[in-house]
Scaffold this active site. Structure first.
Site, PDB file in Angstrom:
ATOM      1  N   GLY A 139      50.958  28.723  57.448  1.00 43.12           N
ATOM      2  CA  GLY A 139      50.688  27.694  59.171  1.00 43.12           C
ATOM      3  C   GLY A 139      51.588  28.036  59.768  1.00 43.12           C
ATOM      4  NE  ARG A 140      54.688  31.081  63.850  1.00 44.94           N
ATOM      5  CZ  ARG A 140      55.675  31.477  63.454  1.00 44.94           C
ATOM      6  NH1 ARG A 140      56.809  32.163  62.588  1.00 44.94           N
ATOM      7  NH2 ARG A 140      57.064  32.355  64.511  1.00 44.94           N
ATOM      8  CG  HIS A 150      26.827  61.861  66.859  1.00 39.74           C
ATOM      9  ND1 HIS A 150      27.152  60.788  65.501  1.00 39.74           N
ATOM     10  CD2 HIS A 150      26.472  63.049  66.377  1.00 39.74           C
ATOM     11  CE1 HIS A 150      26.668  62.230  64.582  1.00 39.74           C
ATOM     12  NE2 HIS A 150      27.179  63.289  64.625  1.00 39.74           N
TER      13      HIS A 150
HETATM   14  C1  LIG Z   1      54.336  37.972  60.157  1.00 37.96           C
HETATM   15  C2  LIG Z   1      53.927  37.367  61.923  1.00 37.96           C
HETATM   16  C3  LIG Z   1      52.920  38.382  61.923  1.00 37.96           C
HETATM   17  C4  LIG Z   1      52.009  37.781  63.236  1.00 37.96           C
HETATM   18  N1  LIG Z   1      51.279  39.204  63.910  1.00 37.96           N
HETATM   19  C5  LIG Z   1      50.323  38.445  64.844  1.00 37.96           C
HETATM   20  C6  LIG Z   1      49.784  39.224  65.203  1.00 37.96           C
HETATM   21  O1  LIG Z   1      49.149  40.772  64.788  1.00 37.96           O
HETATM   22  N2  LIG Z   1      49.202  39.552  66.871  1.00 37.96           N
HETATM   23  C7  LIG Z   1      49.178  38.983  66.748  1.00 37.96           C
HETATM   24  O2  LIG Z   1      48.653  37.991  68.887  1.00 37.96           O
HETATM   25  N3  LIG Z   1      50.074  37.802  66.757  1.00 37.96           N
HETATM   26  C8  LIG Z   1      51.342  37.052  65.656  1.00 37.96           C
HETATM   27  N4  LIG Z   1      51.283  36.165  65.548  1.00 37.96           N
HETATM   28  C9  LIG Z   1      52.343  35.291  66.325  1.00 37.96           C
HETATM   29  C10 LIG Z   1      52.533  36.041  67.416  1.00 37.96           C
HETATM   30  O3  LIG Z   1      54.086  36.397  67.355  1.00 37.96           O
HETATM   31  C11 LIG Z   1      52.778  34.685  68.153  1.00 37.96           C
HETATM   32  O4  LIG Z   1      51.599  33.993  68.430  1.00 37.96           O
HETATM   33  C12 LIG Z   1      54.243  34.491  69.315  1.00 37.96           C
HETATM   34  O5  LIG Z   1      54.924  35.831  68.892  1.00 37.96           O
HETATM   35  C13 LIG Z   1      53.550  33.836  70.124  1.00 37.96           C
HETATM   36  O6  LIG Z   1      54.408  34.316  71.650  1.00 37.96           O
HETATM   37  P1  LIG Z   1      55.115  32.890  72.878  1.00 37.96           P
HETATM   38  O7  LIG Z   1      55.921  33.504  73.731  1.00 37.96           O
HETATM   39  O8  LIG Z   1      54.191  31.895  72.995  1.00 37.96           O
HETATM   40  O9  LIG Z   1      56.545  32.244  71.323  1.00 37.96           O
HETATM   41  P2  LIG Z   1      57.584  33.504  70.152  1.00 37.96           P
HETATM   42  O10 LIG Z   1      57.528  34.946  69.835  1.00 37.96           O
HETATM   43  O11 LIG Z   1      57.927  32.526  69.034  1.00 37.96           O
HETATM   44  O12 LIG Z   1      59.260  33.185  71.545  1.00 37.96           O
HETATM   45  C14 LIG Z   1      59.174  32.081  71.987  1.00 37.96           C
HETATM   46  C15 LIG Z   1      61.811  32.266  71.666  1.00 37.96           C
HETATM   47  O13 LIG Z   1      61.496  30.798  73.001  1.00 37.96           O
HETATM   48  C16 LIG Z   1      62.769  31.046  71.778  1.00 37.96           C
HETATM   49  N5  LIG Z   1      63.108  29.360  72.130  1.00 37.96           N
HETATM   50  C17 LIG Z   1      62.918  28.167  71.431  1.00 37.96           C
HETATM   51  N6  LIG Z   1      63.510  27.258  71.782  1.00 37.96           N
HETATM   52  C18 LIG Z   1      64.890  27.569  72.642  1.00 37.96           C
HETATM   53  C19 LIG Z   1      65.246  27.110  73.649  1.00 37.96           C
HETATM   54  N7  LIG Z   1      64.906  25.220  74.298  1.00 37.96           N
HETATM   55  N8  LIG Z   1      66.275  27.574  73.970  1.00 37.96           N
HETATM   56  C20 LIG Z   1      66.318  29.194  74.658  1.00 37.96           C
HETATM   57  N9  LIG Z   1      65.233  29.971  73.460  1.00 37.96           N
HETATM   58  C21 LIG Z   1      64.132  29.492  72.845  1.00 37.96           C
HETATM   59  C22 LIG Z   1      62.857  31.923  70.891  1.00 37.96           C
HETATM   60  O14 LIG Z   1      64.284  31.711  69.980  1.00 37.96           O
HETATM   61  C23 LIG Z   1      61.736  32.340  70.579  1.00 37.96           C
HETATM   62  O15 LIG Z   1      62.826  33.813  70.511  1.00 37.96           O
HETATM   63  C24 LIG Z   1      52.200  36.980  64.051  1.00 37.96           C
HETATM   64  C25 LIG Z   1      53.275  36.113  63.605  1.00 37.96           C
HETATM   65  C26 LIG Z   1      53.805  36.190  62.170  1.00 37.96           C
HETATM   66  C27 LIG Z   1      55.220  35.249  62.060  1.00 37.96           C
END
Ligand SMILES: Cc1cc2nc3c(=O)[nH]c(=O)nc-3n(C[C@H](O)[C@H](O)[C@H](O)COP(=O)(O)OP(=O)(O)OC[C@H]3O[C@@H](n4cnc5c(N)ncnc54)[C@H](O)[C@@H]3O)c2cc1C
Length: 481
Positions: A281-282, A454
């Protein structure tokens, strides 16, 4: 770089960068702060583009082609010489797709007039009308920026468990599992969730013997039971050794091997692997995101607390994506990013959390939207279901993909569709039909009355809907109507 913006987004993942683009489209002066360095270069796109959705799908595609070429071409009368995999080349291809996409996002920000600030963002104070954000560039230079609105989009990171400490060589998390230089002979995976099944599948196809440990007693507890059962059967047949009700109690590296101890209903077992992937998990990532006086409320689990519209406890500060409640999915993050900006702009935008699709990109894919049969029953619906096996779908059979099933879940009293579930070829795309039907509050009869082309795999959606009333044509159903 300016010292003052209308809107500052902290985090340039799918949630953050889409929010920044939408904000610029709506006329806000916007900055997006992203600290990620990927393979030595500053990179936008977050987990999704750099170490998540996209690289995992690139490897899933390469490994599927390899497996299909080796095992499926002969029955079509196609013969090949010896088929080999060059893992270095496969990783290179993945890296170049990632690079192209992240560069594309940088171009989109620039083209829309969004300033990408490369470094860390910290919300110092979000209480007043002028929010204070500290920007720390990679060289350590600090600048205080003011903004009328702030969107927190810092995403998530993998959960580490003390019993299996990551060393990035033998015991890795999902990011490390995207970089193996060759298929490990024996691969252990902790966690039979989406990421464990996808990454386990990649390396199994390339030759690893894969054991997947799952502490929960049920396989894919989040999915509809019939779909989970069918998916489990298919994945096991492919060679993924999935062990439910099995808790890893210790994993340690001894002489270049990973020794894994498990507890299976009180019985201790020890197995040895060349590599172990931990994907349990994350967790939301808020390190350095919030200063002491930010004023932001976190939940007990460390998520930023938000309402249905992603508004935090502070006026003008929103939080989206993996940092907040709900499924950790890129498309959910994207929609929340756009909703937050549009709300700030005074519009009534909304995310329908009831129609967020889940997809597991194994082969075949597993996907669902809406309520499972059990969830519908738990909510008090009198439930009717219909299902259809792809073994009776002409197109699936013609493609050599006659495995899996589609299931519809509906309210027996009103005929309203409540969920669509599938394991089978193209499930990740086909399930969107269910999403659209749910958005338009369709009935099962609506699906029955539509004409599906189909031969298509989508015809199985039609048949599953017919089957809910005992009317499927390509299946023997006792109930007649
Ligand atoms: C192996 C894997 C496969 C996945 N496959 C899928 C899939 O097929 N489909 C799907 O829907 N989801 C998938 N996910 C989940 C998906 O990647 C995440 O749900 C998504 O990236 C979340 O987006 P977000 O913008 O919330 O955060 P993130 O993508 O985590 O982006 C957040 C960004 O904020 C930056 N950051 C953090 N804190 C700071 C700060 N204080 N200052 C500046 N920058 C900062 C980080 O560096 C990061 O780049 C997968 C995840 C993994 C690990």
């Amino acid at each position: 770089m300016k010292n003052s913006y209308d809107l500052v987004v902290i985090g340039g993942g799918p949630g953050g960068y889409e929010a920044a683009i939408r904000a610029a489209q709506l006329g806000f002066s916007t900055a997006c702060i992203e600290k990620r360095i990927h393979k030595g270069e500053p990179a936008l796109g977050g987990t999704c583009l750099n170490v998540g959705c996209i690289p995992s799908k690139a490897l899933l595609d390469s490994s599927h082609r390899y497996e299909a070429t080796r095992h499926e071409l002969a029955e079509h009368g196609i013969s090949t010489g010896e088929v080999a995999i060059d893992v270095a080349k496969m990783l290179e291809r993945k890296d170049s797709i990632v690079k192209g996409l992240t560069a594309g996002v940088a171009g989109l920000l620039k083209g829309n007039g969004v300033d990408w600030l490369q470094g860390w963002g910290t919300l110092l104070d979000g209480k007043g009308a002028e929010k204070q954000v500290k920007f720390t560039a990679h060289d350590g230079t600090e600048t205080t920026i003011t903004a009328k609105y702030v969107i927190l989009a810092a995403g998530s990171v993998p959960i580490n468990i003390p019993v299996a400490p990551i060393d990035d060589e033998y015991i890795v998390d999902s990011t490390g599992a995207l970089e193996f230089k060759e298929a490990p002979k024996r691969l252990g995976v902790i966690g039979a969730g989406v990421i464990g099944l996808e990454l386990g599948s990649v390396w199994r196809r390339l030759g690893s013997e894969v054991v997947v440990y799952e502490a929960m007693p049920e396989f894919l507890a989040a999915a509809d039971k019939d779909i989970a059962k069918e998916a489990g059967k298919l994945l096991k047949k492919q060679g993924l050794d999935i062990r439910v009700d099995t808790k890893v109690t210790k994993a340690e590296v001894v002489n270049g091997e990973v020794v894994v101890t498990t507890d299976v209903k009180g019985e201790t077992k020890v197995e040895v692997f060349d590599k172990l992937i931990v994907c349990v998990g994350r967790r939301a990532y808020s390190e350095k995101l919030l200063g002491e006086n930010s004023g932001i409320t976190l939940t007990e689990r460390g998520l930023v607390e938000v309402d249905e519209q992603c508004k935090t406890n502070l006026d003008g500060v929103y939080a989206i994506g993996d940092l907040v409640r709900g499924p950790m999915l890129a498309h959910k993050a994207m929609e929340e990013g756009m909703m937050a900006v549009e709300r700030i702009h005074g519009e009534k935008a909304q995310v329908n959390y009831d129609t967020i699709i889940s997809v597991i990109y194994t082969h075949p894919e597993i996907a669902w939207v809406g309520l499972s049969e059990q969830q519908a029953k738990d909510k008090g619906y009198e439930v009717k279901t219909g299902s259809f096996s792809l073994s009776a779908n002409g197109r699936a059979l013609a493609q050599g993909e006659g495995q899996g099933l589609i299931k519809v879940v509906a309210d027996a009293k009103t005929d309203r569709l409540l969920g669509l579930h599938m394991v089978g070829v193209g499930a990740g795309d086909i399930v969107h039909q269910g999403m659209i039907a749910l958005e338009f509050v369709s009935s099962v009869e609506d699906l029955q009355l539509m004409t599906f082309a189909h031969p298509t795999v989508s015809e199985a959606v039609h048949e599953a809907a017919l089957s809910a009333d005992g009317r499927a044509i390509h299946a023997i159903q006792r109930k007649k109507r």
